[in-house]
Design a protein around this motif. Sequence first.
Motif, short mmCIF file in Angstrom:
data_model
loop_
_atom_site.label_atom_id
_atom_site.label_comp_id
_atom_site.label_asym_id
_atom_site.label_seq_id
_atom_site.Cartn_x
_atom_site.Cartn_y
_atom_site.Cartn_z
N ALA A 1 0.83 -1.21 0.00
CA ALA A 1 0.00 0.00 0.00
C ALA A 1 0.86 1.26 0.00
CB ALA A 1 -0.94 0.00 1.19
N SER A 2 2.03 1.17 0.63
CA SER A 2 2.91 2.35 0.68
C SER A 2 3.66 2.57 -0.63
CB SER A 2 3.91 2.20 1.83
OG SER A 2 4.73 1.06 1.62
N CYS A 3 3.50 1.66 -1.58
CA CYS A 3 4.19 1.77 -2.87
C CYS A 3 3.28 2.25 -4.00
CB CYS A 3 4.79 0.42 -3.28
SG CYS A 3 6.12 -0.15 -2.21
N GLN A 4 2.07 2.71 -3.66
CA GLN A 4 1.17 3.13 -4.72
C GLN A 4 0.27 4.27 -4.27
OE1 GLN A 4 -0.93 -0.50 -5.52
NE2 GLN A 4 -2.29 -0.31 -3.78
N ARG A 5 -0.19 5.05 -5.23
CA ARG A 5 -1.18 6.08 -4.96
C ARG A 5 -2.54 5.41 -4.83
NH1 ARG A 5 1.74 8.73 -9.32
NH2 ARG A 5 2.98 10.50 -8.51
N PRO A 6 -3.53 6.10 -4.26
CA PRO A 6 -4.87 5.50 -4.18
C PRO A 6 -5.36 5.11 -5.57
CG PRO A 6 -4.75 7.46 -2.81
CD PRO A 6 -3.47 7.41 -3.57
N ASN A 7 -5.78 3.87 -5.72
CA ASN A 7 -6.27 3.32 -6.99
C ASN A 7 -5.22 3.41 -8.08
OD1 ASN A 7 -8.83 2.89 -5.81
ND2 ASN A 7 -9.40 5.03 -6.23
N GLY A 8 -3.94 3.45 -7.70
CA GLY A 8 -2.88 3.58 -8.68
C GLY A 8 -2.12 2.28 -8.86
N THR A 9 -1.22 2.31 -9.85
CA THR A 9 -0.39 1.15 -10.13
C THR A 9 0.78 1.13 -9.17
OG1 THR A 9 -0.97 1.38 -12.45
CG2 THR A 9 0.91 -0.03 -11.94
N GLU A 10 1.14 -0.02 -8.75
CA GLU A 10 2.26 -0.17 -7.82
C GLU A 10 3.54 0.35 -8.45
OE1 GLU A 10 4.48 -4.04 -6.38
OE2 GLU A 10 2.53 -3.86 -5.37
N CYS A 11 4.17 1.34 -7.77
CA CYS A 11 5.42 1.95 -8.24
C CYS A 11 5.31 2.42 -9.68
CB CYS A 11 6.61 0.98 -8.09
SG CYS A 11 6.94 0.50 -6.38
N GLU A 12 4.08 2.88 -10.07
CA GLU A 12 3.82 3.40 -11.41
C GLU A 12 4.15 2.40 -12.52
OE1 GLU A 12 2.32 6.13 -11.96
OE2 GLU A 12 2.44 7.13 -10.03
N GLY A 13 4.22 1.10 -12.15
CA GLY A 13 4.57 0.10 -13.14
C GLY A 13 6.02 0.15 -13.57
N ARG A 14 6.84 0.88 -12.82
CA ARG A 14 8.24 1.06 -13.21
C ARG A 14 9.20 0.52 -12.16
NH1 ARG A 14 7.98 7.43 -15.05
NH2 ARG A 14 6.90 7.14 -17.03
N GLY A 15 8.68 -0.18 -11.19
CA GLY A 15 9.56 -0.68 -10.15
C GLY A 15 8.88 -1.78 -9.36
N ASP A 16 9.63 -2.31 -8.40
CA ASP A 16 9.12 -3.38 -7.53
C ASP A 16 9.02 -2.87 -6.11
OD1 ASP A 16 9.21 -5.22 -9.70
OD2 ASP A 16 11.38 -5.46 -9.38
N CYS A 17 7.95 -3.25 -5.45
CA CYS A 17 7.75 -2.86 -4.07
C CYS A 17 8.43 -3.89 -3.17
CB CYS A 17 6.26 -2.76 -3.75
SG CYS A 17 5.90 -2.14 -2.09
N VAL A 18 9.49 -3.49 -2.52
CA VAL A 18 10.24 -4.39 -1.65
C VAL A 18 10.27 -3.79 -0.26
CG1 VAL A 18 12.46 -5.51 -1.26
CG2 VAL A 18 11.66 -5.12 -3.60
N CYS A 19 9.68 -4.50 0.67
CA CYS A 19 9.66 -4.06 2.07
C CYS A 19 9.07 -2.67 2.21
CB CYS A 19 11.07 -4.11 2.65
SG CYS A 19 11.10 -4.14 4.47
N GLY A 20 8.04 -2.38 1.43
CA GLY A 20 7.36 -1.10 1.53
C GLY A 20 8.02 0.03 0.80
#
Length: 781
Positions: free
Chosen positions: A506-525
Amino acid sequence: MDLCVLYLLLFLMGRNGLCQQEEVCTKSLVNSCGDCIRSGPYCVWCQQLNFTKPGEQEAVRCDTQARLIERGCQTEEIISPRNDVSVVKADPLSDAFNQKEPVQLSPQKINLELRPGLPSKFTVSFKRVEGYPVDLYYLMDLSYSMKDDLENVKELGQDLFVALSKITQFAQIGFGAFVDKTVLPYTNTNKEKLQKPCDENDNYCQAAFGYRHVLSMTPKREEFRDEVTKQFISGNLDSPEGSLDAMMQAVVCGDKIGWRNSSTRLIVLTTDAGFHMAGDGKLAGILEPNDEQCHMENNLYTKSIDMDYPSVGQLAMQLEKNNIQPIFAVTKNVENVYKELSKMIPKSEVGVLSADSKNVVGLIESAYNRLSSKVTLTHDNLPENVRVVYTPKCNHAQQSGDSEGVCDNVKVGEEISFDVEVTAKSCMEGKTFTIRPLGIRDTLTVTLSTNCKCPCDDPNKIDKIDHPHCKGKGKVHCGICSCNEGFIGQFCECAIGDKDERTLRASCQRPNGTECEGRGDCVCGRCICHTTESGNSYHGNLCECDDEHCEKFENQLCGGHGRCNCGTCECDPGYEGSACQCKVSKELCLTPNNTVCYGRGRCECNRCLCKEGYQHPRCQKCLGCPDACQTKQNCIECLGFELGPFKKNCSLQCSKSIYHEMVDQLPEQSKKCRQKDPENCWITFVLEQLVGEDNYKAEILKQRDCPEPPNVVAIIAGSVASVILIGLLLLMLLKLLFYMKDLKEFKKFENEKKKSKWAEADNPLFQDATTTVQNPTFTGE
């Protein structure tokens, strides 16, 4: 006492940085101390443990020193590489020439280790050596129009040596001659004319030639006189001569001319005509460019008819490279031509010859004094992304741009200095360039490298033991945890495979957004951004930024003079514009009163961007703006005569926008305003718009133009006279009407009378009266 207090306050303000340029750290992609140091000259790194909060980006460790201290970083924990200036060789300056290589410039070698973007200063000293040797090469035009001048030059040697002996006892003189290329259309190629291009009656004429070296440098007066005496005039067809051809060979054929290493080198060019330059060779079908090489055989220029004339730029570069200073001794008719040429050739002078060239010695002497007393410090072979600025420290300093410093009227034995500021804009290793005075052999070699690394990046200084700060699962590197295999996170607090993924993601995305804008990986928040197709990394808390989609200029990102940061160009110092396409300059924005765009716009790319209504080029006039005569009338009324709607709060309404003066007479050629005030008087004034939008200077005529009061007697008398006159006019009008009516009736009566029939018949009742008179004495006979 008050003055001392003022100076003290100014000093304290300077100490506190109030008078200094604000330090700014512009960060882009910062994941380490090294990234921070390369971000800008004022970016420093805080390696203090626990400086960042859990989950906070490590990039906050990179900022200006003042802001890091404000955030709580201890001064001793701040890493900030500084500039280092090391003088390698600094021989003392010489006082006089004594057959040994003199030293006129000090130091001679310097090593600089600079932080990119952070300027470093050092001082260079210079002293003119007394009796410094002079090499003078007399290069003469031998076309037919110089016939009389040649005869005088043949007697010139003695005077030249006498003049040079006043300067130095180590003088040498050489001699060369030129005409032009021996091909059409420059020279008559008829065989007989090539052998004798002069007038048929002239017995002393030599064959046509381009350039001939006659005499190498010699200290012997007799040798100069003998060789010059052997010279005769020649000729060609067109007026411009092959001056540049001859000068180029005299410059690059140093071993044949005899230039000495330690000497002031002068070429004196005497001519009464202009010169051919690069491109003119096409007239003769000569297309090969000048190669700036020596082509002398048997003292003749052998490539004269095969190679084009040199360009002015080529000649200027070779003159500067070989420390040769030209003196153009020319006739009055071509003075302006050679003055324009002199502007393009550093360290050159122009003098006007008399009709017979008898003044050439004095001309050379004065030109030499001007050249030798003007010291111009500049550089050669400057590496890319390096900037050098010179500040002269002398009595007659001249600033002619950042690329050179000039001191004029420098006397022999006088020591002067220059402050040299060097700035490296990017990281580099082992670059060198040369600083030297124009026309002088002495040089300063500067070796330049940059400091783009942090001391804590040294592998030998990294802690080898797992640190408690990293939960015992990693090592500390520049204040940041370097986690062991299997652990991640800012403090190595996350083991790969933690189950609470929903909260972390949840900390890696905007509300209703793509995780890390689709340009990265969410690792440990935290988002670990991918690289772009070109190999650069996305960045930002959510990988929302990249450094590849900024505006381009001339097909270069940010014009090649800036860096792209999250879609916006951050320009290098000295450049501006949305694509860093312009050099910072306000030359075309400055007004005659030294303001920028009259305060009614901003200067961008050396062009005024005016506020609405104001017109180019410098926002002086406004198109479609209300007439100031009308808009400022109320203020003029209250300021000048305490009238109008603003008179109660005149200072509040008007004093900030209008500076006014009451005058007895207005300027003759100014545009005057004329308005009526509340008392029905005419006010006359002149408005001049000052710097800014609503800022005027008003000159108000003291005397108002008011109507005179009414004359009652005249009005009454006029009224009575008017009534009488009107009455008479009415009576006359009535009389005329009655007359016209009667006339009409009479004409009608006459017409009816003519039509009546009885008017012509006899009245039967009418009898003529008969009277009979008899004479009693009449008998009838």
